[in-house]
Scaffold this active site. Structure first.
Site, PDB file in Angstrom:
ATOM      1  N   GLY A   1      -0.318 -15.096  -3.291  1.00 14.06           N
ATOM      2  CA  GLY A   1       0.343 -14.415  -2.252  1.00 14.06           C
ATOM      3  C   GLY A   1       1.998 -15.443  -1.991  1.00 14.06           C
ATOM      4  O   GLY A   1       2.692 -15.295  -0.656  1.00 14.06           O
TER       5      GLY A   1
ATOM      6  N   PRO B   1      -3.088 -18.292  -6.660  1.00 13.31           N
ATOM      7  CA  PRO B   1      -1.779 -18.420  -6.823  1.00 13.31           C
ATOM      8  C   PRO B   1      -1.154 -17.988  -8.394  1.00 13.31           C
ATOM      9  O   PRO B   1      -1.668 -18.618  -9.159  1.00 13.31           O
ATOM     10  CB  PRO B   1      -1.676 -19.837  -6.406  1.00 13.31           C
ATOM     11  CG  PRO B   1      -3.222 -20.705  -6.934  1.00 13.31           C
ATOM     12  CD  PRO B   1      -3.656 -19.207  -6.598  1.00 13.31           C
ATOM     13  N   GLY B   2       0.076 -17.496  -8.552  1.00 17.18           N
ATOM     14  CA  GLY B   2       1.131 -17.284  -9.083  1.00 17.18           C
ATOM     15  C   GLY B   2       2.484 -18.025  -9.590  1.00 17.18           C
ATOM     16  O   GLY B   2       1.977 -19.072 -10.133  1.00 17.18           O
ATOM     17  N   ARG B   3       3.247 -17.039  -8.512  1.00 16.02           N
ATOM     18  CA  ARG B   3       4.065 -17.961  -8.351  1.00 16.02           C
ATOM     19  C   ARG B   3       4.252 -19.681  -7.784  1.00 16.02           C
ATOM     20  O   ARG B   3       5.118 -20.134  -8.103  1.00 16.02           O
ATOM     21  CB  ARG B   3       4.817 -17.109  -6.995  1.00 16.02           C
ATOM     22  CG  ARG B   3       6.728 -17.324  -6.837  1.00 16.02           C
ATOM     23  CD  ARG B   3       6.465 -15.996  -5.688  1.00 16.02           C
ATOM     24  NE  ARG B   3       6.046 -14.777  -6.021  1.00 16.02           N
ATOM     25  CZ  ARG B   3       7.392 -14.030  -5.709  1.00 16.02           C
ATOM     26  NH1 ARG B   3       8.645 -14.418  -6.574  1.00 16.02           N
ATOM     27  NH2 ARG B   3       6.929 -12.524  -6.377  1.00 16.02           N
TER      28      ARG B   3
ATOM     29  N   ARG C   1      13.674  -9.636 -12.088  1.00 21.59           N
ATOM     30  CA  ARG C   1      13.499  -9.640 -10.947  1.00 21.59           C
ATOM     31  C   ARG C   1      14.657  -9.228 -10.315  1.00 21.59           C
ATOM     32  O   ARG C   1      14.870  -8.698  -8.529  1.00 21.59           O
ATOM     33  CB  ARG C   1      13.050 -11.169 -10.300  1.00 21.59           C
ATOM     34  CG  ARG C   1      11.360 -11.651 -11.147  1.00 21.59           C
ATOM     35  CD  ARG C   1      10.872 -12.933 -10.690  1.00 21.59           C
ATOM     36  NE  ARG C   1      10.710 -12.445  -8.737  1.00 21.59           N
ATOM     37  CZ  ARG C   1      11.048 -13.000  -7.612  1.00 21.59           C
ATOM     38  NH1 ARG C   1      12.204 -13.628  -7.817  1.00 21.59           N
ATOM     39  NH2 ARG C   1      10.848 -12.248  -7.465  1.00 21.59           N
TER      40      ARG C   1
ATOM     41  N   TYR D   1      14.600  -5.964  -7.737  1.00 20.72           N
ATOM     42  CA  TYR D   1      13.434  -6.587  -6.274  1.00 20.72           C
ATOM     43  C   TYR D   1      14.676  -7.352  -5.375  1.00 20.72           C
ATOM     44  O   TYR D   1      14.561  -8.080  -4.252  1.00 20.72           O
ATOM     45  CB  TYR D   1      12.204  -8.026  -5.831  1.00 20.72           C
ATOM     46  CG  TYR D   1      11.346  -7.525  -6.925  1.00 20.72           C
ATOM     47  CD1 TYR D   1      10.207  -6.289  -6.949  1.00 20.72           C
ATOM     48  CD2 TYR D   1      11.146  -8.409  -8.048  1.00 20.72           C
ATOM     49  CE1 TYR D   1       9.242  -6.203  -7.476  1.00 20.72           C
ATOM     50  CE2 TYR D   1      10.242  -7.710  -9.052  1.00 20.72           C
ATOM     51  CZ  TYR D   1       9.169  -7.203  -8.755  1.00 20.72           C
ATOM     52  OH  TYR D   1       7.752  -6.508  -9.826  1.00 20.72           O
TER      53      TYR D   1
ATOM     54  N   CYS E   1      23.463  -2.072 -20.956  1.00 18.23           N
ATOM     55  CA  CYS E   1      23.832  -1.320 -19.863  1.00 18.23           C
ATOM     56  C   CYS E   1      23.227  -0.035 -19.315  1.00 18.23           C
ATOM     57  O   CYS E   1      23.177   1.039 -19.044  1.00 18.23           O
ATOM     58  CB  CYS E   1      24.185  -0.482 -21.391  1.00 18.23           C
ATOM     59  SG  CYS E   1      25.244  -1.166 -22.654  1.00 18.23           S
ATOM     60  N   GLU E   2      23.361  -1.250 -17.740  1.00 22.53           N
ATOM     61  CA  GLU E   2      22.750  -0.375 -16.379  1.00 22.53           C
ATOM     62  C   GLU E   2      24.010  -1.216 -15.474  1.00 22.53           C
ATOM     63  O   GLU E   2      23.847  -2.213 -16.186  1.00 22.53           O
ATOM     64  CB  GLU E   2      21.434  -0.260 -16.978  1.00 22.53           C
ATOM     65  CG  GLU E   2      20.655   0.555 -17.461  1.00 22.53           C
ATOM     66  CD  GLU E   2      19.106   0.777 -16.474  1.00 22.53           C
ATOM     67  OE1 GLU E   2      18.973   0.903 -15.965  1.00 22.53           O
ATOM     68  OE2 GLU E   2      17.906   0.931 -17.591  1.00 22.53           O
TER      69      GLU E   2
ATOM     70  N   TYR F   1       6.940 -14.863 -13.252  1.00 18.69           N
ATOM     71  CA  TYR F   1       7.339 -13.187 -13.542  1.00 18.69           C
ATOM     72  C   TYR F   1       8.787 -13.421 -13.969  1.00 18.69           C
ATOM     73  O   TYR F   1       9.842 -12.444 -13.712  1.00 18.69           O
ATOM     74  CB  TYR F   1       7.283 -12.712 -12.027  1.00 18.69           C
ATOM     75  CG  TYR F   1       6.180 -12.667 -11.273  1.00 18.69           C
ATOM     76  CD1 TYR F   1       4.547 -12.104 -11.657  1.00 18.69           C
ATOM     77  CD2 TYR F   1       5.810 -13.158 -10.154  1.00 18.69           C
ATOM     78  CE1 TYR F   1       3.671 -11.822 -11.271  1.00 18.69           C
ATOM     79  CE2 TYR F   1       4.278 -13.366  -9.579  1.00 18.69           C
ATOM     80  CZ  TYR F   1       3.393 -13.143 -10.274  1.00 18.69           C
ATOM     81  OH  TYR F   1       2.387 -12.848  -9.231  1.00 18.69           O
TER      82      TYR F   1
HETATM   83  N1  LLP Z   1      -3.745 -11.942  -7.495  1.00 16.60           N
HETATM   84  C1  LLP Z   1      -3.568 -10.386  -6.830  1.00 16.60           C
HETATM   85  C2  LLP Z   1      -4.948  -9.192  -7.289  1.00 16.60           C
HETATM   86  C3  LLP Z   1      -2.274  -9.953  -7.959  1.00 16.60           C
HETATM   87  O1  LLP Z   1      -2.217  -8.309  -7.566  1.00 16.60           O
HETATM   88  C4  LLP Z   1      -1.109 -10.964  -7.704  1.00 16.60           C
HETATM   89  C5  LLP Z   1       0.366 -10.236  -8.035  1.00 16.60           C
HETATM   90  C6  LLP Z   1      -1.327 -12.474  -7.397  1.00 16.60           C
HETATM   91  C7  LLP Z   1      -3.185 -13.037  -7.350  1.00 16.60           C
HETATM   92  C8  LLP Z   1      -0.507 -13.395  -7.970  1.00 16.60           C
HETATM   93  O2  LLP Z   1       0.683 -13.718  -5.877  1.00 16.60           O
HETATM   94  P1  LLP Z   1       1.424 -15.060  -6.283  1.00 16.60           P
HETATM   95  O3  LLP Z   1       0.640 -15.559  -5.734  1.00 16.60           O
HETATM   96  O4  LLP Z   1       1.869 -14.920  -7.368  1.00 16.60           O
HETATM   97  O5  LLP Z   1       2.114 -14.110  -5.311  1.00 16.60           O
HETATM   98  N2  LLP Z   1       7.011  -8.949 -10.178  1.00 16.60           N
HETATM   99  C9  LLP Z   1       6.853  -9.741  -8.598  1.00 16.60           C
HETATM  100  C10 LLP Z   1       5.474 -10.373  -8.136  1.00 16.60           C
HETATM  101  C11 LLP Z   1       4.574  -9.264  -8.100  1.00 16.60           C
HETATM  102  C12 LLP Z   1       2.904  -9.592  -7.596  1.00 16.60           C
HETATM  103  C13 LLP Z   1       2.008  -8.925  -8.158  1.00 16.60           C
HETATM  104  N3  LLP Z   1       0.719 -10.045  -7.778  1.00 16.60           N
HETATM  105  C14 LLP Z   1       7.683 -10.752  -7.994  1.00 16.60           C
HETATM  106  O6  LLP Z   1       8.515 -10.881  -8.696  1.00 16.60           O
HETATM  107  O7  LLP Z   1       8.137 -10.851  -7.326  1.00 16.60           O
END
Ligand code: LLP
Length: 418
Positions: free
Chosen positions: A231, A272-274, A310, A314, A341-342, A370
């Site tokens: 997050g 963490p992902g993002r 994205r 969003y 085409c949108e 993402y």
């Molecule tokens: N853990 C869980 C259970 C999650 O659902 C997520 C993200 C993460 C970890 C990783 O979160 P991060 O550190 O990346 O914030 N597609 C959207 C983001 C969707 C996130 C979904 N869950 C975007 O492009 O902003």
């Protein structure tokens, strides 16, 4: 990655194209890990594969020592393929099928349970297989993370997690303690993504730690781990955002305070992902032409929301540059639009750029997380290639899809094809 280098890659390999920097992946991972580890020895990182699940990317993170947060059996296959051990994989999802649960038990990974119904289904399958399963519960702490509504996941009304209120989560743990084939290992929460409000993380931590204490005091349960999800936001605009250091500095004192009362030290897990992938990637696209209407100036490019979802999904902001005109003055205001085409297929609105011409190369920054992972074949368009750079070297880690790929697995009566 400097602009000249990116331009050269676009010329050589074509567009649209995702380009990632291996150095930046490693740097982000190490920054995140050390912010927490320097304050809390028992920290583990479970990279959220959904941000980008390409094998080469995940492999780099594996080399760095990361564990895996997976949300589907497909992501589990990636984690297995790169050699992450089952005990280092946590499987989170609100709508797991019986087959998903069976596969997870078979793989020996941790199942992060999202409902009481799922707990009972999981137990039944584990009992039939005579194979115990390690679990945690995803709890819903009812916190507004003050981010985009579509990526807020821990609100009272959200579909995720088991609520803390009315002892619902407590009852789930009590029930789990009675089930022979369920091994309780931890607790999990994830309140949203692109979070920049550190108070939200503080509230979340307090609620989870308070509940962990309740588990100990009321039912004598000690947890191996507390997983606080992902997050943490990144800086997409000119406004600075909190760093992993700020995040860790906010919540670790809370954890330490509660640990004194707990009288044990659980492992702290993060997903963490993002933060790991976001600023690692650039989407390169080419201008097909410029169009001036009586109302607006449009730059048409060769990538649409099938390549980068994205902005349409969003209203997200990504920095843009015209790579072959970085020394020229920004004199024009354009909407940069895709080829889908949108009307909602707009990559960037009202941007000041130098005067653009067909053939120019546009970089869309901070698209490593993402970006590709949300791409699709909408409008029957092949997905783009992904490239990894390291120093001056360039490697294709995913080939561009072909038109044959689009038709693969489809059937049509022969007479319709002829
Ligand atoms: N853990 C869980 C259970 C999650 O659902 C997520 C993200 C993460 C970890 C990783 O979160 P991060 O550190 O990346 O914030 N597609 C959207 C983001 C969707 C996130 C979904 N869950 C975007 O492009 O902003």
């Amino acid at each position: 990655m400097n602009q000249k280098f990116l331009l050269k890659i676009a010329e050589k390999l074509g567009t649209p194209l995702y380009v990632y920097s291996e150095e930046q992946i490693r740097k982000n991972y190490r920054e995140f890990l050390s912010a927490f580890k320097s304050r809390y020895r028992n920290t583990k990182i479970f990279y959220a594969l959904k941000a980008n699940s390409s094998l080469a990317i995940c492999h780099i993170l594996r080399q760095e020592g990361s564990c895996a947060d997976v949300v589907s059996i497909g992501e589990l296959k990636v984690a297995q393929r790169i050699g992450i051990k089952p005990k280092d994989i946590i499987f989170t999802n609100n709508s797991k099928t019986d087959q998903d649960l069976d596969d997870a038990i078979e793989a020996g990974i941790i199942v992060n349970i999202d409902s009481i119904d799922e707990l009972h289904r999981l137990h039944k399958i584990a009992k039939n297989k005579r194979k115990a399963v390690n679990v945690s519960f995803r709890v819903n702490p009812a916190i507004d993370p003050k981010t985009h509504p579509k990526i807020s996941t821990g609100l009272k009304e959200s579909k995720f997690g088991i609520h803390l209120e009315n002892n619902i989560a407590l009852d789930a743990y009590i029930t789990a303690q009675t089930l022979d084939w369920i091994e309780i290992k931890g607790i999990h929460t994830h309140i949203g993504s692109q979070i920049t409000d550190m108070n939200a993380f503080k509230d979340m931590t307090e609620k989870i730690m308070q509940f962990t204490l309740e588990l100990k005091e009321k039912i004598g349960l000690e947890l191996k781990f507390i997983d606080l999800g992902g997050g943490l936001g990144i800086q997409y605009t000119d406004d600075a955002t909190p760093t992993p250091d700020d995040y860790a500095g906010t919540i670790i004192p809370v954890v330490n305070e509660y640990n004194k009362k707990l009288n044990y030290e659980p492992e702290l897990w993060f997903e963490p992902g993002r933060y790991i992938l976001g600023n690692v990637g650039v989407l390169l696209c080419k201008v097909t032409g410029v169009k001036e209407t009586p109302y607006k100036k449009f730059v048409n490019v060769d990538a649409g929301f099938n390549v980068l979802m994205r902005p349409s999904m969003y209203d997200s902001y990504h920095r843009i540059q015209v790579l072959n005109r970085i020394d020229e003055n920004a004199t024009e205001t354009y909407d940069i639009v895709g080829n889908i085409c949108e009307s909602g297929d707009i990559l960037a609105r009202e941007r000041k750029l130098p005067r653009v011409k067909g053939g120019d190369i546009i970089a869309v920054y901070d698209t490593g997380a993402y970006g590709f992972s949300m791409s699709s074949q909408y409008n029957q368009r092949p997905r783009p290639a992904e490239i990894l750079t390291w120093g001056g070297t360039v490697e294709v880690i995913r080939e561009k899809e072909t038109f044959d790929d689009l038709l693969r697995n489809q059937k049509a009566p022969n007479d319709l094809i002829d």
